[in-house]
Design an enzyme around this catalytic site. Structure first.
Site, PDB file in Angstrom:
ATOM      1  N   ASP A   1       0.832  -1.210   0.000  1.00 16.50           N
ATOM      2  CA  ASP A   1       0.000   0.000   0.000  1.00 16.50           C
ATOM      3  C   ASP A   1       0.866   1.260   0.000  1.00 16.50           C
ATOM      4  O   ASP A   1       0.347   2.378  -0.073  1.00 16.50           O
ATOM      5  CB  ASP A   1      -1.003  -0.004   1.168  1.00 16.50           C
ATOM      6  CG  ASP A   1      -0.330  -0.040   2.526  1.00 16.50           C
ATOM      7  OD1 ASP A   1       0.911  -0.091   2.602  1.00 16.50           O
ATOM      8  OD2 ASP A   1      -1.066  -0.007   3.532  1.00 16.50           O
TER       9      ASP A   1
ATOM     10  N   GLU B   1       9.688  -4.043  10.253  1.00 15.37           N
ATOM     11  CA  GLU B   1      10.055  -2.740   9.681  1.00 15.37           C
ATOM     12  C   GLU B   1      10.666  -1.817  10.730  1.00 15.37           C
ATOM     13  O   GLU B   1      10.066  -1.587  11.792  1.00 15.37           O
ATOM     14  CB  GLU B   1       8.816  -2.093   9.030  1.00 15.37           C
ATOM     15  CG  GLU B   1       9.154  -0.764   8.362  1.00 15.37           C
ATOM     16  CD  GLU B   1       8.068  -0.236   7.424  1.00 15.37           C
ATOM     17  OE1 GLU B   1       7.069  -0.963   7.173  1.00 15.37           O
ATOM     18  OE2 GLU B   1       8.224   0.899   6.942  1.00 15.37           O
TER      19      GLU B   1
END
Ligand code: KIV
Length: 261
Positions: free
Chosen positions: A43, A174
């Site tokens: 996204d 992340e």
């Protein structure tokens, strides 16, 4: 040959996994040709290709469009479709949206955070799931590294374990401290893919625009292997100059004519 979950599980501890994002057919084609085993239709498309300030504006329709484009360019590569913000607020809604991404061409879906019931429900319904923890951009207030304090590191570790136990076959970590990523990678039996999480993960992912230098902002942990924005600027300026001087299309017409004779 398209790799499946079993292949990725086998790659843990044996073969580092290279993952890149793609959003369009020509880029997907390049990734498949280069042998990238797994493509993420992230996204991040909202920020790097659509001009939004965050990933939260991305809809399931946007993702269907991009998953379809990537599948047409990479027929034989495993594709992960990112479930956008607000599309997995409960297990049933998540299943409907995950099925849409699979129908558009994805082989698995990715979602952010410890949505354990959602993950278990998707897996029970035969939808392979990739988890994502550490910095989770859909809900983060900023893009700073997370997991620096002992309590935050513990929370991320517990989330990672719970996501795996709920049935995820792969996990993205992340922007977390390298030693934390090292610990989680050693602890879990599934492949751990890092982005800004150091060298000890089972694989690495980069946003393609960051890797090729297409854009004007780079996360501190990404590497620019090329500078495509600069190339576009040069081409566009040259084209404008040649149109104004009438060099183009005369120069190309002359080349075409001489190659025919
Ligand atoms: O959406 C995305 O591209 C991602 C990567 C940054 C891992 O989630």
């Amino acid at each position: 040959m398209k790799l499946d979950i079993g292949d990725f599980l086998q790659m843990k501890n044996t073969k580092p996994i290279s993952m890149l994002t793609a959003y369009t057919t020509p880029v997907a084609r390049c990734l498949e040709k280069a042998g990238i085993p797994i493509i993420l239709v992230g996204d991040t498309v909202g920020m790097v290709e659509m001009g939004f300030d965050s990933t939260r504006e991305v809809t399931i329709e946007h993702m269907e469009y991009h998953v379809g484009a990537v599948r047409r360019g990479a027929e034989n590569t495993h594709i992960i479709g990112d479930l956008p913000y607000n599309t997995y607020i409960d297990p049933n809604i998540a299943l409907l949206n995950a099925k849409r991404l699979i129908a558009a061409g994805a082989d698995s879906v990715k979602l952010e955070g410890p949505k354990l019931e959602v993950i278990a429900h998707l897996v029970k319904n035969e939808i392979p799931v990739v988890g994502h923890t550490g910095l989770t951009p859909q809900t983060a207030k900023n893009f700073k590294k997370v997991g620096n304090s002992l309590s935050e590191a513990q929370r991320i570790k517990e989330e990672a374990i719970a996501i795996q136990q709920s049935g995820a076959f792969m996990l993205v970590l992340e922007h977390i401290p390298y030693n934390l990523a090292h610990e989680i990678t050693a602890l879990l039996p599934i492949p751990i893919i890092g982005i800004g999480a150091g060298p000890d993960c089972d694989g690495q992912v980069l946003v393609i625009n960051d890797a090729i230098g297409l854009g004007d902002y780079w996360p501190p942990f990404s590497k620019q292997y090329a500078h495509v924005t600069q190339t576009i600027n040069e081409v566009v300026k040259l084209f404008r100059k040649e149109v104004m001087s009438k060099e183009y299309p005369n120069n190309i017409i002359n080349i075409t004519a001489s190659s025919k004779s």
